[in-house]
Motif scaffolding. Structure first.
Motif, PDB file in Angstrom:
ATOM      1  N   ILE A  87       0.829  -1.205   0.000  1.00 55.57           N
ATOM      2  CA  ILE A  87       0.000   0.000   0.000  1.00 55.57           C
ATOM      3  C   ILE A  87       0.859   1.249   0.000  1.00 55.57           C
ATOM      4  CG2 ILE A  87      -1.776   1.239   1.278  1.00 55.57           C
ATOM      5  CD1 ILE A  87      -2.819  -1.309   2.311  1.00 55.57           C
ATOM      6  N   LEU A  88       2.091   1.116   0.503  1.00 58.80           N
ATOM      7  CA  LEU A  88       2.940   2.287   0.598  1.00 58.80           C
ATOM      8  C   LEU A  88       3.208   2.871  -0.779  1.00 58.80           C
ATOM      9  CD1 LEU A  88       5.554   1.189   3.259  1.00 58.80           C
ATOM     10  CD2 LEU A  88       3.807   2.958   3.495  1.00 58.80           C
ATOM     11  N   LEU A 119      -0.486   0.464   8.924  1.00 58.70           N
ATOM     12  CA  LEU A 119      -0.725  -0.737   8.138  1.00 58.70           C
ATOM     13  C   LEU A 119      -0.514  -1.999   8.956  1.00 58.70           C
ATOM     14  CD1 LEU A 119       0.948   0.325   4.784  1.00 58.70           C
ATOM     15  CD2 LEU A 119      -1.480   0.184   5.307  1.00 58.70           C
ATOM     16  N   SER A 120       0.442  -1.967   9.868  1.00 54.57           N
ATOM     17  CA  SER A 120       0.640  -3.126  10.739  1.00 54.57           C
ATOM     18  C   SER A 120      -0.548  -3.322  11.672  1.00 54.57           C
ATOM     19  CB  SER A 120       1.936  -2.963  11.545  1.00 54.57           C
ATOM     20  OG  SER A 120       1.852  -1.824  12.391  1.00 54.57           O
ATOM     21  N   PHE A 121      -1.144  -2.212  12.106  1.00 54.65           N
ATOM     22  CA  PHE A 121      -2.354  -2.308  12.937  1.00 54.65           C
ATOM     23  C   PHE A 121      -3.501  -2.933  12.153  1.00 54.65           C
ATOM     24  CE2 PHE A 121      -6.429  -0.246  13.922  1.00 54.65           C
ATOM     25  CZ  PHE A 121      -6.656  -0.784  15.177  1.00 54.65           C
ATOM     26  N   ILE A 122      -3.651  -2.532  10.890  1.00 55.85           N
ATOM     27  CA  ILE A 122      -4.690  -3.133  10.058  1.00 55.85           C
ATOM     28  C   ILE A 122      -4.444  -4.628   9.892  1.00 55.85           C
ATOM     29  CG2 ILE A 122      -5.711  -3.157   7.746  1.00 55.85           C
ATOM     30  CD1 ILE A 122      -6.584  -0.807   9.404  1.00 55.85           C
ATOM     31  N   SER A 161      -2.952  -6.646  11.990  1.00 53.86           N
ATOM     32  CA  SER A 161      -3.179  -7.374  13.243  1.00 53.86           C
ATOM     33  C   SER A 161      -4.623  -7.306  13.715  1.00 53.86           C
ATOM     34  CB  SER A 161      -2.262  -6.811  14.341  1.00 53.86           C
ATOM     35  OG  SER A 161      -2.569  -5.437  14.587  1.00 53.86           O
ATOM     36  N   LEU A 162      -5.481  -6.634  12.955  1.00 53.81           N
ATOM     37  CA  LEU A 162      -6.863  -6.476  13.391  1.00 53.81           C
ATOM     38  C   LEU A 162      -7.596  -7.806  13.531  1.00 53.81           C
ATOM     39  CD1 LEU A 162      -9.068  -4.491  14.138  1.00 53.81           C
ATOM     40  CD2 LEU A 162      -9.673  -4.306  11.716  1.00 53.81           C
ATOM     41  N   PRO A 163      -7.440  -8.783  12.596  1.00 53.40           N
ATOM     42  CA  PRO A 163      -8.132 -10.063  12.808  1.00 53.40           C
ATOM     43  C   PRO A 163      -7.731 -10.759  14.099  1.00 53.40           C
ATOM     44  CG  PRO A 163      -7.402  -9.856  10.530  1.00 53.40           C
ATOM     45  CD  PRO A 163      -6.774  -8.732  11.287  1.00 53.40           C
ATOM     46  N   ARG A 164      -6.442 -10.720  14.453  1.00 51.77           N
ATOM     47  CA  ARG A 164      -6.000 -11.353  15.713  1.00 51.77           C
ATOM     48  C   ARG A 164      -6.579 -10.630  16.914  1.00 51.77           C
ATOM     49  NH1 ARG A 164      -1.297 -11.219  12.583  1.00 51.77           N
ATOM     50  NH2 ARG A 164      -0.547  -9.412  13.770  1.00 51.77           N
ATOM     51  N   GLU A 165      -6.627  -9.278  16.838  1.00 47.50           N
ATOM     52  CA  GLU A 165      -7.212  -8.525  17.952  1.00 47.50           C
ATOM     53  C   GLU A 165      -8.689  -8.856  18.135  1.00 47.50           C
ATOM     54  OE1 GLU A 165      -5.666  -6.599  20.020  1.00 47.50           O
ATOM     55  OE2 GLU A 165      -3.697  -6.642  19.084  1.00 47.50           O
ATOM     56  N   LEU A 166      -9.404  -9.011  17.019  1.00 48.13           N
ATOM     57  CA  LEU A 166     -10.825  -9.327  17.116  1.00 48.13           C
ATOM     58  C   LEU A 166     -11.049 -10.705  17.709  1.00 48.13           C
ATOM     59  CD1 LEU A 166     -12.116  -7.908  13.706  1.00 48.13           C
ATOM     60  CD2 LEU A 166     -12.356  -6.908  15.977  1.00 48.13           C
ATOM     61  N   GLU A 167     -10.179 -11.672  17.362  1.00 48.42           N
ATOM     62  CA  GLU A 167     -10.304 -13.000  17.948  1.00 48.42           C
ATOM     63  C   GLU A 167     -10.058 -12.967  19.451  1.00 48.42           C
ATOM     64  OE1 GLU A 167      -7.687 -15.517  15.867  1.00 48.42           O
ATOM     65  OE2 GLU A 167      -8.816 -15.484  13.966  1.00 48.42           O
ATOM     66  N   ALA A 168      -9.098 -12.154  19.879  1.00 46.15           N
ATOM     67  CA  ALA A 168      -8.828 -12.034  21.315  1.00 46.15           C
ATOM     68  C   ALA A 168     -10.015 -11.420  22.043  1.00 46.15           C
ATOM     69  CB  ALA A 168      -7.558 -11.206  21.547  1.00 46.15           C
ATOM     70  N   VAL A 169     -10.605 -10.395  21.422  1.00 43.81           N
ATOM     71  CA  VAL A 169     -11.766  -9.758  22.059  1.00 43.81           C
ATOM     72  C   VAL A 169     -12.946 -10.718  22.108  1.00 43.81           C
ATOM     73  CG1 VAL A 169     -13.433  -7.879  21.838  1.00 43.81           C
ATOM     74  CG2 VAL A 169     -11.022  -7.450  21.410  1.00 43.81           C
ATOM     75  N   ASN A 170     -13.113 -11.541  21.058  1.00 43.39           N
ATOM     76  CA  ASN A 170     -14.211 -12.498  21.053  1.00 43.39           C
ATOM     77  C   ASN A 170     -14.063 -13.523  22.163  1.00 43.39           C
ATOM     78  OD1 ASN A 170     -15.676 -11.443  18.939  1.00 43.39           O
ATOM     79  ND2 ASN A 170     -14.527 -12.560  17.381  1.00 43.39           N
ATOM     80  N   SER A 171     -12.832 -13.940  22.418  1.00 44.41           N
ATOM     81  CA  SER A 171     -12.615 -14.900  23.494  1.00 44.41           C
ATOM     82  C   SER A 171     -12.958 -14.305  24.842  1.00 44.41           C
ATOM     83  CB  SER A 171     -11.151 -15.376  23.471  1.00 44.41           C
ATOM     84  OG  SER A 171     -10.268 -14.268  23.692  1.00 44.41           O
TER      85      SER A 171
END
Length: 451
Positions: free
Chosen positions: A58-59, A113-116, A118-128
């Motif tokens: 994207i850069l 971009l790194s935050f974007i 890692s967003l799926p992993r963050e969402l999985e952690a929040v779901n747990s």
């Protein structure tokens, strides 16, 4: 808008071979192609784009290495007579500052971009973590539904893309009819419609709008005080039709006419909610009653209240037609600053039909509900109102009464007329009450309408 394909998934509809879904962590998009081949091409293109999608890609490409021209600066310094060494030093300083700024911006872009990524992993952690919270319904977050007729729903950010997609597709029924619109048509309609501009104002302007509305209310009040009121109802343009009334309602003898559909020309051009306000035509009687109570003359107060209760029937003279039945939840408002009264009425029930009203005046409040029960007896219609009208003065004295029976005669033969008969008891919570006898009118009565 846009969606991130890296964290999106795609699903095909089972019942419609032209429809497919793009599922993101925040929403689910429904798309429909023109033919089956187009859907296959779209799905393949999206999957291919997602596989080739690179967060680092994207850069923006650094084609010139962050360099820029300092020719204008150099010419300006030469024009001022500055030496070549000083000009060269200035160019190096500018290049150094720009390089540092370019590096900082590149670092910020990479972190975003790194935050974007890692967003799926963050969402999985929040779901747990939410799995334990969902056991307590009080702490469960509500999921706002901004769907348009159930077509598209927004999900909270605590759901992963797969969970959101499964819930969305499971909740949607493929047998439902979905409407898809052309983008250009929708955007052109939005530009042409001024309502959309008001609808999508941000909440930051609400305070300003509220202040403007207060000033507008003040202006409207001044305009209403000087407004010219009409003194009589408009005459009907179309004359009554020569239709046999008996042929229409002969099968409804003894029934409640509120459930019988009558022709439209049996109605007068008013709503029942507006006709409720006609009882406040002589509201000055209540103003005088309030003043009499302040002076301690309770007898004159109850007399004025009784006169007001009778004056509500003045508007029924030579008006045998029925008003239109309003819709459920329909309202009517009236504002008379010159009389000092404000009125509000609403239809609160459809079967049985019931309406409620509330009015505020100078030192008094009036409210009540009405439910009409009508029966057809061949030559006449009998209307029995049920409901209590309440009048409360600011000093605490309250009066309550109910309306009397109304009969409409000569429906088949003769001139149609209506009269009111029965007993009206006006009960007060203090010293005085009143009992009014509405005399029933006979065929040979020479002095009708006696109370």
């Amino acid at each position: 808008g846009f969606v991130h394909l890296k964290i999106s998934s795609f699903s095909e509809s089972k019942s419609d071979d032209k429809r497919f879904y793009i599922i993101t962590p925040t929403k689910t998009l429904q798309l429909r192609t023109g033919c089956v081949k187009d859907r296959v091409a779209w799905i393949e293109a999206l999957v291919s784009a997602r596989s080739e999608y690179s967060l680092g890609g994207i850069l923006p490409s650094d084609r010139n290495g962050g360099s820029f021209s300092t020719e204008k600066l150099r010419d300006r310094l030469h024009a001022e007579g500055v030496g070549a060494e000083i000009v060269k030093d200035c160019e190096q300083i500018v290049h150094s500052e720009f390089s540092q700024y370019h590096v900082q911006m590149k670092q910020r872009c990479e972190s975003y971009l790194s935050f974007i990524g890692s967003l799926p992993r963050e969402l999985e952690a929040v779901n747990s973590e939410d799995a334990t919270i969902r056991g307590n319904p009080q702490s469960q977050l509500f999921k706002p539904d901004f769907s348009s007729s159930g077509k598209c729903s927004e999900y909270s950010n605590t759901e992963s893309s797969e969970d959101a997609g499964k819930q969305e597709i499971g909740r949607m029924s493929d047998e439902d009819e979905f409407h898809f619109y052309d983008t250009r048509q929708s955007f052109s309609d939005g530009v042409a419609s001024p309502e959309l501009k008001v609808r999508y104002l941000n909440y930051g302007n609400e305070a300003c709008k509220f202040g403007d509305s207060l000033a507008a209310d003040k202006t409207n009040e001044d305009l209403l005080s000087s407004a010219k009121r009409r003194s009589k109802l408009p005459e009907p343009v179309e004359k009554e039709r020569s239709v046999s009334l008996w042929s229409m309602i002969k099968d409804n003898v003894g029934k409640d006419l509120t459930r019988v559909c009558l022709p439209v020309y049996f109605n007068e051009p008013l709503s029942s909610l507006q006709k409720c306000f006609e009882e406040l035509e002589y509201s000055y009687l209540l103003d005088r009653a309030y003043e009499c109570g302040l002076t301690g003359n309770g007898l004159m107060r109850i007399l004025y209240v009784a006169a007001f209760a009778v004056s509500g029937y003045a508007s029924t003279d030579s008006r045998p037609c029925k008003p239109f039945n309003p819709l459920l939840g329909e309202t009517y408002e009236a504002d008379y600053p010159e009389k000092g009264i404000r009125f509000f009425s609403e239809k609160v029930s459809h079967h049985p039909m019931a309406m409620a009203c509330h009015c505020e005046g100078k030192g008094w409040k009036f409210w009540g509900d009405s439910n009409l029960k009508s029966k057809f007896w061949g030559q006449s219609i009998q209307v029995d109102p049920s409901g209590i009208l309440t009048l409360e003065f600011d000093d605490g004295e309250t009066f309550q009464w109910s309306k009397v029976t109304t009969t409409i005669n000569n429906l088949i033969i003769g001139r149609v007329y209506c009269h009111h008969h029965g007993t009206m008891n006006i009960s007060g919570n203090k010293k005085y009450s009143c009992k009014l006898m509405f005399k029933e009118q006979s065929f040979l009565e020479r002095n009708p309408r006696q109370v």
